[in-house]
Design an enzyme around this catalytic site. Structure first.
Site, short mmCIF file in Angstrom:
data_model
loop_
_atom_site.label_atom_id
_atom_site.label_comp_id
_atom_site.label_asym_id
_atom_site.label_seq_id
_atom_site.Cartn_x
_atom_site.Cartn_y
_atom_site.Cartn_z
N ARG A 102 11.62 -7.09 12.83
CA ARG A 102 10.66 -6.50 13.78
C ARG A 102 9.82 -7.61 14.39
O ARG A 102 9.44 -8.55 13.68
CB ARG A 102 9.72 -5.54 13.05
CG ARG A 102 10.37 -4.24 12.68
CD ARG A 102 9.29 -3.23 12.29
NE ARG A 102 9.90 -2.07 11.68
CZ ARG A 102 9.54 -1.54 10.51
NH1 ARG A 102 8.55 -2.08 9.83
NH2 ARG A 102 10.15 -0.49 10.05
N LYS A 135 0.82 -1.23 0.00
CA LYS A 135 0.00 0.00 0.00
C LYS A 135 0.85 1.28 0.00
O LYS A 135 0.62 2.18 -0.78
CB LYS A 135 -0.88 0.04 1.25
CG LYS A 135 -2.25 -0.50 1.07
CD LYS A 135 -3.18 -0.08 2.20
CE LYS A 135 -2.55 -0.14 3.57
NZ LYS A 135 -2.38 -1.52 4.09
N ARG A 153 11.73 -9.34 5.86
CA ARG A 153 12.15 -7.95 6.05
C ARG A 153 13.12 -7.82 7.23
O ARG A 153 12.92 -8.43 8.28
CB ARG A 153 10.88 -7.13 6.32
CG ARG A 153 11.03 -5.66 6.10
CD ARG A 153 9.72 -5.05 5.76
NE ARG A 153 8.78 -5.08 6.89
CZ ARG A 153 7.65 -4.38 6.91
NH1 ARG A 153 7.31 -3.64 5.89
NH2 ARG A 153 6.86 -4.47 7.95
N ARG A 161 -11.18 1.03 7.52
CA ARG A 161 -10.83 -0.35 7.85
C ARG A 161 -12.06 -1.20 8.11
O ARG A 161 -11.98 -2.42 8.13
CB ARG A 161 -9.97 -0.38 9.12
CG ARG A 161 -8.54 -0.05 8.87
CD ARG A 161 -7.70 -0.34 10.11
NE ARG A 161 -6.41 0.28 10.00
CZ ARG A 161 -5.42 -0.21 9.26
NH1 ARG A 161 -5.58 -1.32 8.58
NH2 ARG A 161 -4.27 0.42 9.19
N ARG A 194 -1.78 -11.28 11.76
CA ARG A 194 -2.15 -9.97 11.21
C ARG A 194 -3.00 -10.12 9.94
O ARG A 194 -3.95 -9.39 9.71
CB ARG A 194 -0.90 -9.16 10.87
CG ARG A 194 -0.21 -8.56 12.09
CD ARG A 194 1.21 -8.14 11.78
NE ARG A 194 1.28 -6.98 10.89
CZ ARG A 194 2.40 -6.61 10.23
NH1 ARG A 194 3.50 -7.31 10.36
NH2 ARG A 194 2.38 -5.56 9.45
#
Ligand SMILES: [Zn+2]
Length: 220
Positions: free
Chosen positions: A162, A15, A129, A90, A173
């Site tokens: 992270r 996004k 990541r 959302r 998630r």
């Protein structure tokens, strides 16, 4: 007249990058609720301070407060403009709220882009990541590997994953996102506003697909 375009996509769908690309290639005012909340808090604005009280306790900022912040943003901008919403709405409740805000300003939603990619692709993107602890540069084990393992090319700082990006957390998630947006997707699809974009392909190609489907800007 205010015309709104919405980017809807799971974590890892790209996004943020696609929003940046869209801003460069078309005239949009970019609205990210996350950025707006942080700005409001930083500036010590009344709405920001109210939002901060929730965030400090790890709670979601209530919809009516987010709506007020967005209303303030719309009223502070030009009366005729194209807005790009990223990460908002959302939920169906928020979508109804946005419709009301836009209708009160003689505006409306022109298109909703749903960025779709397989769960395997999203997990691979997020779980690979790595972020520099010193300068926050972002790497990816496969796509953007550092020259030396676990060391930042730019500052020599250590690279870490992270906590949000571990595979188990990512799967959670993605599931939360799916449950949250199911109704929202149906809401926009029923009104003929939804366009599905393959976000598993190269970012440049996904961006080109979005630009091809953008409604022509109506002159003010
Ligand atoms: Zn670094």
């Amino acid at each position: 007249m205010i015309q709104a375009v919405i980017l809807l996509g799971a974590p890892g769908a790209g996004k943020g990058t696609l929003a940046e690309g869209l801003k460069r290639s078309a005239d949009f005012i970019h609205v990210s609720t996350g950025d707006m909340l942080r700005e409001q808090v930083k500036a010590g604005r009344p709405l920001g301070l109210r939002a901060k009280a929730y965030m400090d306790q790890g709670e979601l900022v209530p919809d009516d407060l987010i709506m007020q912040i967005i209303a303030e943003r719309l009223d502070g901008g030009p009366a005729a403009a194209r807005y790009l919403f990223d990460g908002f709405p959302r939920t169906t409740e928020q979508a109804r709220g946005l419709d009301a805000l836009l209708a009160a300003r003689h505006g409306g939603i022109r298109k909703v882009f749903l960025l779709e990619a397989s769960r395997a692709t999203l997990v691979a993107r997020l779980a690979g990541r790595r972020v520099c602890q010193q300068c926050a540069a972002v790497y990816h084990l496969r796509n953007i590997p550092p020259r030396q393992a676990d060391v930042c090319d730019q500052c020599g700082g250590p690279l870490r994953q992270r906590p949000d990006d571990t595979e188990a957390t990512v799967l959670n998630r993605l599931e939360v996102f799916r449950q949250q947006t199911e109704g929202l997707i149906a809401y926009y699809a029923a009104r003929g506003l939804l366009a599905r974009i393959d976000a598993g392909q190269q970012r440049d190609q996904a961006l080109a697909d979005i630009i091809n489907l953008l409604p022509v800007a109506t002159p003010p």
